[in-house]
Write an enzyme that holds these catalytic residues in place. Structure first.
Site, PDB file in Angstrom:
ATOM      1  N   LYS A  84      -0.145   4.997   8.619  1.00 29.18           N
ATOM      2  CA  LYS A  84       0.614   5.274   7.394  1.00 29.18           C
ATOM      3  C   LYS A  84      -0.331   5.531   6.223  1.00 29.18           C
ATOM      4  O   LYS A  84      -0.132   6.480   5.446  1.00 29.18           O
ATOM      5  CB  LYS A  84       1.540   4.098   7.092  1.00 29.18           C
ATOM      6  CG  LYS A  84       2.353   4.202   5.810  1.00 29.18           C
ATOM      7  CD  LYS A  84       1.708   3.423   4.648  1.00 29.18           C
ATOM      8  CE  LYS A  84       1.650   1.947   4.939  1.00 29.18           C
ATOM      9  NZ  LYS A  84       1.038   1.190   3.802  1.00 29.18           N
ATOM     10  N   LYS A 117      -6.869   2.147  -3.494  1.00 30.33           N
ATOM     11  CA  LYS A 117      -6.560   1.579  -2.172  1.00 30.33           C
ATOM     12  C   LYS A 117      -6.510   2.671  -1.120  1.00 30.33           C
ATOM     13  O   LYS A 117      -6.950   2.474   0.023  1.00 30.33           O
ATOM     14  CB  LYS A 117      -5.227   0.823  -2.233  1.00 30.33           C
ATOM     15  CG  LYS A 117      -4.801   0.210  -0.884  1.00 30.33           C
ATOM     16  CD  LYS A 117      -5.813  -0.816  -0.395  1.00 30.33           C
ATOM     17  CE  LYS A 117      -5.475  -1.326   1.015  1.00 30.33           C
ATOM     18  NZ  LYS A 117      -4.251  -2.121   1.060  1.00 30.33           N
ATOM     19  N   THR A 129       0.849  -1.189   0.000  1.00 28.34           N
ATOM     20  CA  THR A 129       0.000   0.000   0.000  1.00 28.34           C
ATOM     21  C   THR A 129       0.886   1.240   0.000  1.00 28.34           C
ATOM     22  O   THR A 129       1.574   1.535   0.986  1.00 28.34           O
ATOM     23  CB  THR A 129      -0.932   0.015   1.220  1.00 28.34           C
ATOM     24  OG1 THR A 129      -1.783  -1.127   1.169  1.00 28.34           O
ATOM     25  CG2 THR A 129      -1.790   1.269   1.216  1.00 28.34           C
TER      26      THR A 129
END
Length: 286
Positions: free
Chosen positions: A238, A170, A95
């Site tokens: 994150k 995503k 990701t």
């Protein structure tokens, strides 16, 4: 076709395991070599270095912690992209933000390597059950040679046409996931403060059409005040940072996401980084 899998964290372990269980011949590499031992037992070849792992691979799949980890492993001065053979393919399931994926695609092209961003929806249970969804930054035709392999690890492959767009989607998905977890936690807080039984709330709210379905998987964590790691809180933080940074680069602000990010930052500072991201509930009620 020789296939190499790089990165054997929570997700990578499960994904590589499913490839091996489906009879796929696989070379694996992880910096902490002990994480590869269970895969060796299943028949994987464990490479002694990342460079050797990719040197003669036709396909390299990576699942790393984020942009900095991918950069260090593949793109840095000591990175392994330069060791990949021409006309091979690199599928990155990490990701990262869309700009990073596009930069990775450019770097790969200069090395004669094809690049596809393919982050996944799902955490540890979905990875173990091979029901992940892959968001791929290429066309249906571009992913076709590898779709059967991805479907050994998941149940759906969604093409987005161009490099970086899988990573873009995503970011949208994980921003919604983090926000929904905080909303659910605050709903529990409010209900408890209004003298509604907590267990009733945990059993009833996830069944209502206004509630994100995944919350049903987190009620035991909240009820037992234990947060076994399926999706680390530090990774959610994150991802929220990636989402807010991507939007702020256009001179705009995601007000709710910024607030939620700050809450996850507080939880991380309180020592909950390695717990499941649902531990945000414990932080908010502490």
């Amino acid at each position: 076709m020789k296939i190499t899998f790089i990165g054997l964290g929570i997700m990578g372990q499960a994904m590589a395991t499913n490839l091996l269980k489906n009879g796929t011949s696989l070379t694996v590499y992880n910096r902490s070599i002990e994480k590869a031992e269970s895969l060796r037992i299943l028949g994987a070849t464990v490479a002694e270095s990342a460079a050797k792992a990719v040197a003669d691979a036709d396909l390299v799949i990576s699942m790393l912690a984020g942009p900095s980890a991918v950069d260090q492993m593949f793109l840095s001065e000591s990175g392994i992209l330069k060791h990949m053979k021409p006309h091979s393919t690199w599928i990155d399931c990490s990701t990262v933000d869309s700009e990073f994926s596009r930069s990775s695609a450019t770097a790969a092209q200069k090395s004669g390597v094809s690049f596809i961003d393919a982050p996944v929806a799902g955490s540890k249970p979905q990875a173990e059950a091979a029901v992940l969804s892959f968001f791929v930054g290429t066309t249906a035709e571009g992913i076709a040679p590898f779709e059967s392999l991805l479907l050994q690890m998941g149940q759906k492959v969604i093409p987005f046409g161009t490099a970086g767009q899988g990573s873009s989607f995503k970011m949208v998905v994980n921003m919604l996931l983090g926000q929904s977890m905080v909303i659910f936690s605050e709903a529990i807080q409010l209900g408890t403060a209004l003298n509604i039984d907590t267990e009733f709330l945990l059993k009833t709210l996830p069944k209502l059409p206004v509630t994100a379905p995944f919350t049903a998987l987190k009620t035991d964590n909240i009820s037992n005040n234990t947060y076994p790691t399926h999706f680390p809180l530090e990774h959610m933080l994150k991802d929220l940072r990636l989402a807010t940074q991507a939007y702020s680069s256009a001179g705009k602000r995601l007000a709710v996401a910024e607030t939620v990010k700050a809450q996850f930052e507080g939880a991380a500072e309180a020592g909950r980084s390695r717990q499941d991201f649902s531990a945000i509930h414990a932080y908010l009620t502490s």
